[in-house]
Design a protein around this motif. Structure first.
Motif: not given
Length: 648
Positions: A10, A17, A20
């Protein structure tokens, strides 16, 4: 350890991200089933890409190998029939989901600012989906695909200015062939999927960028993140589509366990044989039907101008929606389009269901496909390609040769060999009635009335044009030289009927008179022997058993032919008779005898100068040696028959 790896990825890629943000994007008003259409579109395209890739690995695009490779996929490649079935029905599912998604966007107004570009991308997918489907029709290179693909190629040709050039580029020459296959494969599996993938990617990106459509203000439904509720709805919808596609592939196999698995594969393409049942896929039947209303030089209006205007109106919907009643107009317009397309589709289906030419072609295609499976299982596919098996098959070619060259005079079990009844147009003369016309053509008045329902069954008037069955002028050749056929020939009640001499100039000749005088019930026993002996001359494989068992009966029959029945008063039998006035009965109906007879019935061994009208097919170069052999073998009923219960 896993958390550390994910954190490392990440930190360097931002994928965590992104995931998400993707999974927890806010959905105004919560999850909804109608939000799944975009995901379904992506899923079906992904399914097409995966199945298409594996099909591509076994496909060979040439006129000698295209059908053969599809046959390999369908019948020999592990799971190939399932892959092809999913790919076939997946293409249809993509169009269905796309159209429903477009309807949803218009009905819910999800095309207005700032979503105009997103709407245009979905609109762009329509012609792309049609192009992908059309370029896939030809790839199996069977009869249906070959002739159906000529429709879009023909449409290219009517494009103003660039039409001929565009058509030549698509075909790779002046006719559909090897280069057409390679060009269509490049489009179907390369360029078009790439464009569709980019458009779908853009659509999905913009959908996420602008967010899902707002829920109604009075909904009272709380907002939710995409995961888990909407994610599960999308997954369930994708699973449902997969189950439906599997059902289309598997249910027919379950209903008919003996059928070939997977999607129908017709006989190899034969450019010399017109296929009258060539149709596009069902979702394009509306356009096929629409084009029928634009004959001749006006087809550019139905193929280009009007569809172009419709697409223009659709593209302008985001701007039309700004008017006071613009959205209502848009919904009404696309509703009318949907109803119109469904109506045209229904008209096309109903017309086809009543079209004898279409139905006959479909049945012929089914039989040819089944015949190909039989021949391939027995002989394999020769280096010259699968089409060679049918070209060398008496069962396939015999009826066609008979219909083309013999059916103007003869019949085969009452038809032209292919199942059709030859028809003519007759101009009614003074004194003609339904009954008199029917009698002359060996049919029944009610059958003629059925052919001419437009006349309403009224009495005929001079000058009326009526459709009639063509009169047979020569014997019906179904079962020629078999015992059953000869029994009819030597039956006083049938010899001058339409199945034998009724339509010939010999109707009142010596043979007919002799049969009526000598073939009486009192001589039934001897007649049976004569028939057995004469039929044995043909050496038919289908009668090998009875001929062997009846050796003594046949011996007695031979003696009767030259003795009490005095057949040799007119015919030669066993030895040449220079004074014979009728066909030589030595080897009657055998392959050699039939070949010689069809080649030249004017020969002294046959009818000589007494020949009614039969042409010398070899001497006049109407049929070549191969065609003569195929026709002869078919008339004798000698072709490959698949073994029963594993034995030959």
């Amino acid at each position: 350890m896993i958390k550390r790896v994910l954190a490392w990825v990440d930190e360097r890629t931002g994928l965590g991200r992104f995931a998400e943000a993707f999974l927890f994007q806010n959905l105004p008003g919560g999850s909804r089933w109608r939000y799944s259409w975009g995901t379904l579109l992506l899923y079906v395209f992904f399914l097409q890409a995966v199945t298409g890739f594996f099909l591509w690995t076994a496909y060979s695009p040439s006129t000698q190998t295209a059908w053969e490779s599809i046959h390999f996929i369908q019948n020999e490649m592990t799971g190939g029939w399932l892959l092809r079935g999913l790919h076939h029905f997946g293409a249809q599912a993509f169009v269905v989901v796309l159209v429903l998604h477009l309807l949803q966007m218009v009905i819910y107004g999800v095309y207005r600012a700032p979503r105009e570009v997103n709407f245009w991308l979905v609109l762009l997918l329509l012609p792309l989906a049609i192009a992908m489907s059309a370029t896939g029709w030809l790839l199996p290179y069977d009869q249906h695909g070959f002739w159906a693909s000529r429709v879009p190629i023909g449409i290219m040709g009517v494009t103003p200015v660039i039409g001929p050039w565009l058509q030549k580029i698509a075909m790779g020459g002046s006719s559909v062939g090897h280069h057409t296959l390679t060009h269509f494969l490049a489009l179907h599996a390369g360029l078009l999927p790439l464009i569709v993938a980019l458009v779908l990617g853009g659509h999905y990106y913009l959908n996420r960028k602008h967010g899902f459509a707002d829920a109604p203000k009075d909904c009272g439904c709380p907002d939710e993140p995409y995961f888990p509720a909407q994610f599960l709805k999308d997954a369930a919808a994708c699973l449902a589509v997969l189950i439906v596609l599997l059902g289309f592939v598997l249910v027919p196999l379950w209903q008919n366990p003996g059928a070939a698995p997977g999607v129908h594969l017709g006989a190899p393409a034969d450019p010399s044989e017109q296929y009258s049942a060539a149709r596009p896929e069902w979702f394009m039947l509306f356009l096929f039907q629409f084009l029928k209303y634009f004959p001749g030089g006006t087809e550019v209006w139905g193929a280009m101008v009007i569809p172009g205007l419709v697409m223009t109106v659709l593209a302008l919907m985001p701007f039309v929606a700004k008017w006071k009643h613009g959205h209502r107009f848009n919904v009404l317009f696309i509703g009318v389009l949907a109803v119109g397309a469904l109506t045209l589709t229904r008209i096309a289906l109903v017309q086809d269901s009543k079209d004898e030419t279409y139905l006959t072609a479909k049945e012929h295609d089914r039989r040819s496909a089944e015949r190909m499976r039989q021949l391939v299982s027995e002989r394999g596919i020769p280096p010259s390609g699968g089409a060679a098996l049918l070209r060398d098959d008496p069962f396939t070619q015999g009826p066609k040769l008979f219909a083309k060259n013999c059916a103007s005079c003869h019949r085969f079990d009452g038809h032209d060999g292919t199942g059709r009844m030859p028809l003519n147009t007759y101009t009614v003369r003074a004194g003609d009635t339904w009954e008199s016309i029917a009698e002359y053509r060996f049919t029944k008045p009610e059958q003629l009335r059925d052919l001419n329902k437009s006349l309403g069954g009224r009495a005929l008037k001079p000058g009326d044009q009526v459709t009639v069955y063509a009169r047979p002028w020569a014997p019906d050749l179904k079962g020629f030289a078999t015992r059953e056929w000869l029994a009819g020939l030597m039956d006083p009640a049938r010899v001058d009927g339409p199945r034998f001499f009724g339509g010939t100039k010999f109707k009142d000749g010596k043979m007919v008179k002799w049969v009526k005088k000598n073939c009486t019930s009192e001589k039934a026993g001897d007649l049976k022997k004569v028939i057995a002996a004469l039929s044995a001359e043909a050496r038919l494989k289908s009668q090998a058993g009875p001929d062997k068992a009846d050796a003594e009966l046949i011996k007695q029959g031979r003696a009767l032919i030259t003795g009490d029945f005095a057949c040799t008063d007119c015919h030669s039998f066993g030895k040449k008779d220079p004074d014979a006035t009728a066909p030589d009965l030595t080897g009657y109906g055998s392959r050699a005898w039939l070949l010689r007879f069809i080649s030249n019935p004017n020969h002294a061994d046959f009818y000589g100068k007494r020949n009614d009208r039969m042409p010398a097919f070899a001497d006049k170069k109407i049929l070549d040696a191969k065609q003569l052999g195929l026709l002869t073998d078919w008339l004798r009923g000698e072709w490959y028959v698949p073994p029963k219960n594993g034995t030959k």
